[in-house]
Design an enzyme around this catalytic site. Structure first.
Site, PDB file in Angstrom:
ATOM      1  CD  GLU A 489      -2.805  -1.189   2.473  1.00 36.13           C
ATOM      2  OE1 GLU A 489      -2.666  -0.314   3.352  1.00 36.13           O
ATOM      3  OE2 GLU A 489      -3.641  -2.114   2.552  1.00 36.13           O
ATOM      4  CG  HIS A 512      -6.065  -0.198   4.974  1.00 36.72           C
ATOM      5  ND1 HIS A 512      -4.914  -0.897   5.132  1.00 36.72           N
ATOM      6  CD2 HIS A 512      -6.876  -0.594   5.988  1.00 36.72           C
ATOM      7  CE1 HIS A 512      -5.004  -1.675   6.201  1.00 36.72           C
ATOM      8  NE2 HIS A 512      -6.198  -1.501   6.738  1.00 36.72           N
TER       9      HIS A 512
HETATM   10  P1  NAI Z   1     -10.034 -10.985  15.206  1.00 32.99           P
HETATM   11  O1  NAI Z   1      -8.682 -11.362  15.644  1.00 32.99           O
HETATM   12  O2  NAI Z   1     -11.081 -10.690  16.196  1.00 32.99           O
HETATM   13  O3  NAI Z   1     -10.604 -12.157  14.260  1.00 32.99           O
HETATM   14  C1  NAI Z   1      -9.844 -12.887  13.363  1.00 32.99           C
HETATM   15  C2  NAI Z   1     -10.436 -14.268  13.282  1.00 32.99           C
HETATM   16  O4  NAI Z   1      -9.853 -14.952  12.186  1.00 32.99           O
HETATM   17  C3  NAI Z   1     -10.144 -15.106  14.499  1.00 32.99           C
HETATM   18  O5  NAI Z   1     -11.331 -15.675  14.980  1.00 32.99           O
HETATM   19  C4  NAI Z   1      -9.180 -16.175  14.005  1.00 32.99           C
HETATM   20  O6  NAI Z   1      -9.304 -17.396  14.696  1.00 32.99           O
HETATM   21  C5  NAI Z   1      -9.624 -16.299  12.574  1.00 32.99           C
HETATM   22  N1  NAI Z   1      -8.608 -16.847  11.655  1.00 32.99           N
HETATM   23  C6  NAI Z   1      -7.290 -16.560  11.605  1.00 32.99           C
HETATM   24  N2  NAI Z   1      -6.732 -17.211  10.572  1.00 32.99           N
HETATM   25  C7  NAI Z   1      -7.705 -17.908   9.961  1.00 32.99           C
HETATM   26  C8  NAI Z   1      -7.744 -18.746   8.842  1.00 32.99           C
HETATM   27  N3  NAI Z   1      -6.659 -19.004   8.114  1.00 32.99           N
HETATM   28  N4  NAI Z   1      -8.925 -19.299   8.505  1.00 32.99           N
HETATM   29  C9  NAI Z   1     -10.045 -19.062   9.226  1.00 32.99           C
HETATM   30  N5  NAI Z   1     -10.062 -18.254  10.309  1.00 32.99           N
HETATM   31  C10 NAI Z   1      -8.908 -17.683  10.664  1.00 32.99           C
HETATM   32  O7  NAI Z   1      -9.840  -9.775  14.194  1.00 32.99           O
HETATM   33  P2  NAI Z   1     -10.920  -8.686  13.748  1.00 32.99           P
HETATM   34  O8  NAI Z   1     -10.914  -7.550  14.673  1.00 32.99           O
HETATM   35  O9  NAI Z   1     -12.197  -9.372  13.459  1.00 32.99           O
HETATM   36  O10 NAI Z   1     -10.255  -8.203  12.367  1.00 32.99           O
HETATM   37  C11 NAI Z   1     -10.235  -9.062  11.234  1.00 32.99           C
HETATM   38  C12 NAI Z   1      -9.289  -8.495  10.198  1.00 32.99           C
HETATM   39  O11 NAI Z   1      -9.753  -7.219   9.752  1.00 32.99           O
HETATM   40  C13 NAI Z   1      -7.871  -8.264  10.702  1.00 32.99           C
HETATM   41  O12 NAI Z   1      -6.969  -8.753   9.739  1.00 32.99           O
HETATM   42  C14 NAI Z   1      -7.747  -6.767  10.791  1.00 32.99           C
HETATM   43  O13 NAI Z   1      -6.432  -6.332  10.579  1.00 32.99           O
HETATM   44  C15 NAI Z   1      -8.656  -6.318   9.662  1.00 32.99           C
HETATM   45  N6  NAI Z   1      -9.166  -4.952   9.807  1.00 32.99           N
HETATM   46  C16 NAI Z   1      -9.232  -4.173   8.692  1.00 32.99           C
HETATM   47  C17 NAI Z   1      -9.690  -2.871   8.756  1.00 32.99           C
HETATM   48  C18 NAI Z   1      -9.768  -2.043   7.539  1.00 32.99           C
HETATM   49  O14 NAI Z   1      -9.680  -0.822   7.642  1.00 32.99           O
HETATM   50  N7  NAI Z   1      -9.939  -2.616   6.398  1.00 32.99           N
HETATM   51  C19 NAI Z   1     -10.101  -2.292  10.029  1.00 32.99           C
HETATM   52  C20 NAI Z   1     -10.098  -3.221  11.133  1.00 32.99           C
HETATM   53  C21 NAI Z   1      -9.628  -4.493  11.009  1.00 32.99           C
END
Ligand code: NAI
Length: 629
Positions: A489, A512
């Protein structure tokens, strides 16, 4: 307080306000020109406080403008009860215990001062102030002119008349309080700045105190809180949300804010005496920075990620790091829902065509989302919240997660990613950024998806194989896609965005911004500020990303000993031995360890041998030890 006497001012010291201004606001509430008159009264008050006009002049002029009566005084007492300065209010026990040595000497009026200070145990014969005179109808028509306190140097005369034998300390915010010291009637003048800070007064003071806690701390008198909040220095970088800043200022900490981030060297130079550091993603907290920070106990990352902090070293140094893991969850979820609708209705491609003058009114391949199957990969904070909203809109939710997760509503769990990919109409990724998630969606996974699938990634750029995605986009298999995160990015808004995904009419690209809303910024600001204050004021490490998480009960009538140490055998035993040998009665004890450190909190009865605090610091392996009350 043996042979020590405290002379305390009332207006803007014991209470937060100037009382005649307050009385004017009450008495003139119905007056047609109330604002103008009140402003005039305020100006006269300020002139008197700064020493620009004589006290007698200032009082006389204000009383003429007041038009107040006895009923207004009753109302004033009610209003003042809520306006006692916070640091006096919380130290009521001290005031009561040492009431024999405390005098209120004020140019205000006894009629409303006495009811307020007597609640703190101050005796009537220790309250010196003016008194009003009234006409027959109970209207204030003047003041008792024989009282020295309506005359210049009146406070000096009153204090002299007390014939106090010992040290006399005057505490106040105005020039008349300084006069007590200037005339030799007091030994020390403490300029009190919790409510107002007058440079004409602080310049003459022996000592400037931000609040009463500071005074009690300086003299090691019994006090409500162990360490004055104003001594806790907070450095906030990168233009944090004003609400978070306000919350920290409201706690009484000394807060410095800077708009940008700082380089390693700049931060090293600034962080020496900082207790709490607040940053976003652009400030890097390295080993060198942590070594330069002599007083740092916590870092607040006012964002989601914590990669910018050397967490391992922060743990070794006993610095507790917080972030805001779910303050922007809702923002991401709403964007996903919006994008699904836009893609299912082909608004994105039709919009692009219409901008080129092409009218394409048709329902072909346009769908409602009701009844469609939504596949969520990663059922964490965002995934599970999306599940709830999507179901409310009539979608059937399928999810796949590597961990066992609570199944919300009617969501169906898939045992494998392939099972999910082949079952759903829409695939949305919400996995975390762990390294092993690189390219978890590639050629094989796209092949498993149904034709005309909608594909969404608002999680991390590296989880999708972009070359494979371009191939399926070119093949026409994907009805529409939305991508917010990319393997590479731009570092700033000036740099060009380079990606093979550019140029597709059916792909929404966004820079993003999934979590970027005003609401999320506010939530992040408030969330992290709350975590920092709970940790600093109470030792509660809940949701810290590096220290063992301990949720603690509120501290009541106890002293809380906080001990952070390297995780080596025998430390708890030594702490308890130390507590026993110093006659400390344990009211509650909490312990949690991680691989690196152990965190022990002991709430003990307030009566104990205070040498205990020093001894705890000497236990081998101690990283940080502090006492809170
Ligand atoms: P979180 O940590 O609460 O949830 C992630 C989930 O993914 C967990 O339950 C984990 O067990 C699961 N997981 C990990 N690897 C996996 C795989 N290979 N297959 C299946 N499940 C898997 O995180 P949260 O807060 O829900 O955020 C999710 C994503 O969104 C993160 O990568 C975060 O960086 C991104 N994000 C993006 C934003 C944006 O501006 N686009 C803003 C906020 C978060």
């Amino acid at each position: 307080m043996n042979n020590k006497f405290l002379i305390v001012d009332f207006d803007s010291t014991f209470v937060q306000v100037e009382t005649l201004d307050e009385l004017a606001a009450i008495a003139l509430a119905e007056h047609p020109e109330s604002e103008r008159v009140i402003e005039k009264i305020r100006t006269i008050t300020a002139q008197g406080m700064d020493g620009k006009i004589s006290l007698a002049e200032s009082l006389d002029e204000r009383l003429k403008l007041l038009s107040a009566n006895k009923k207004h005084i009753e109302q004033l007492v009610i209003s003042l009860a809520d306006k006692v300065s916070p640091s006096f209010k919380r130290n009521g026990v001290f005031l009561e215990q040492f009431a024999d040595s405390i005098y209120i000497v004020s140019s205000g009026f006894k009629e409303y001062i006495l009811p307020i200070v007597s609640k703190f145990g101050i005796k009537e014969d220790h309250v010196f102030a003016n008194t009003f005179t009234y006409d027959e109808a109970g209207n204030i028509n003047g003041l008792d002119a024989s009282n020295p306190l309506c005359q210049d140097q009146g406070k000096v005369r009153v204090v002299n008349s007390l014939n106090l034998e010992g040290s006399v300390w005057a505490v106040g915010d105005g020039i008349t309080d300084y006069e007590i010291r200037a005339a030799g009637a007091a030994d020390i003048f403490y300029a009190f700045t919790e409510n107002v800070e007058r440079t004409s007064v602080t310049a003459k003071a022996d000592v400037v105190i931000k609040n009463f806690d500071e005074f009690l701390y300086m003299h090691d008198f019994p006090r409500a809180i162990s360490y004055p909040r104003n001594r806790i220095k907070i450095l906030l970088l990168e233009n944090l949300h004003p609400n978070g800043i306000k919350m920290l200022e409201h706690e009484g900490y000394t807060v410095e804010t800077l708009k940008g981030s700082l380089s390693e060297d700049e931060l090293c130079a600034k962080i020496k005496d900082v207790t709490i550091l607040g940053i976003r993603s652009k400030t890097t907290v390295t080993k060198k920075v942590l070594d330069a920070a002599e007083r740092l106990i916590s870092i607040g990352c006012f964002c989601i990620g914590t990669n910018q902090v050397d967490l391992d070293y922060a743990t070794q140094k006993g610095v507790c790091v917080f972030n805001a893991p779910f303050s922007n969850t809702r923002s991401v979820v709403e964007m996903v829902i919006g994008e699904i609708i836009m893609l299912m209705r082909k608004v994105v491609s039709k919009n692009a065509q219409l901008h080129q003058g092409k009218w394409d009114k048709s329902a072909d391949n346009c769908f409602e989302l009701r009844g469609k199957k939504l596949g969520i990969v990663g059922y964490g904070n965002i995934g599970s919240q999306l599940s709830v909203l999507a179901e409310a809109m009539g979608m059937q939710v399928y999810y796949y997660d590597v961990m066992e997760k609570l199944q919300l509503g009617n969501a169906r769990k898939c045992d494998t990613m392939d099972e999910l990919l082949s079952s759903v109409d829409i695939v949305t990724l919400h996995v975390d950024g762990r390294k092993s998630n690189a390219k978890i969606i590639g050629e094989h996974e796209f092949k498993m998806m149904k034709d005309n699938v909608i594909f969404i990634n608002l999680s991390r750029g590296h989880v999708v194989d972009i070359d494979a995605m371009v191939k399926v986009l070119d093949s026409g298999k994907i009805l529409g896609a939305a991508v917010d995160v990319f393997p590479v990015e731009p570092k700033n808004n000036q740099e060009e965005f380079v990606s093979a995904l550019r140029g597709y009419d059916n792909v929404i690209l966004s820079p993003h911004i999934g979590g970027s809303t005003e609401e999320a910024q506010l939530n992040i600001g408030e969330f992290v500020a709350r975590r920092l204050t709970s940790y600093v004021n109470g030792g509660d490490s809940t949701q810290s990303v590096n220290l063992p998480n301990i949720q603690l009960p509120e501290l009541r009538k106890a002293h809380r000993l906080i001990h952070l140490h390297r995780n080596v055998p025998g430390v708890l035993a030594q702490i308890n031995q130390m507590l026993a040998s110093h006659q400390a009665n344990i009211l509650g004890q909490y312990l949690k360890t991680n691989e690196q450190v152990g965190y022990v909190i002991s709430d003990i009865d307030v009566e104990y041998d205070k040498d205990l605090i020093n001894q705890l610091k000497k236990i081998d392996g101690t990283i940080k030890s502090r006492v809170l009350y």
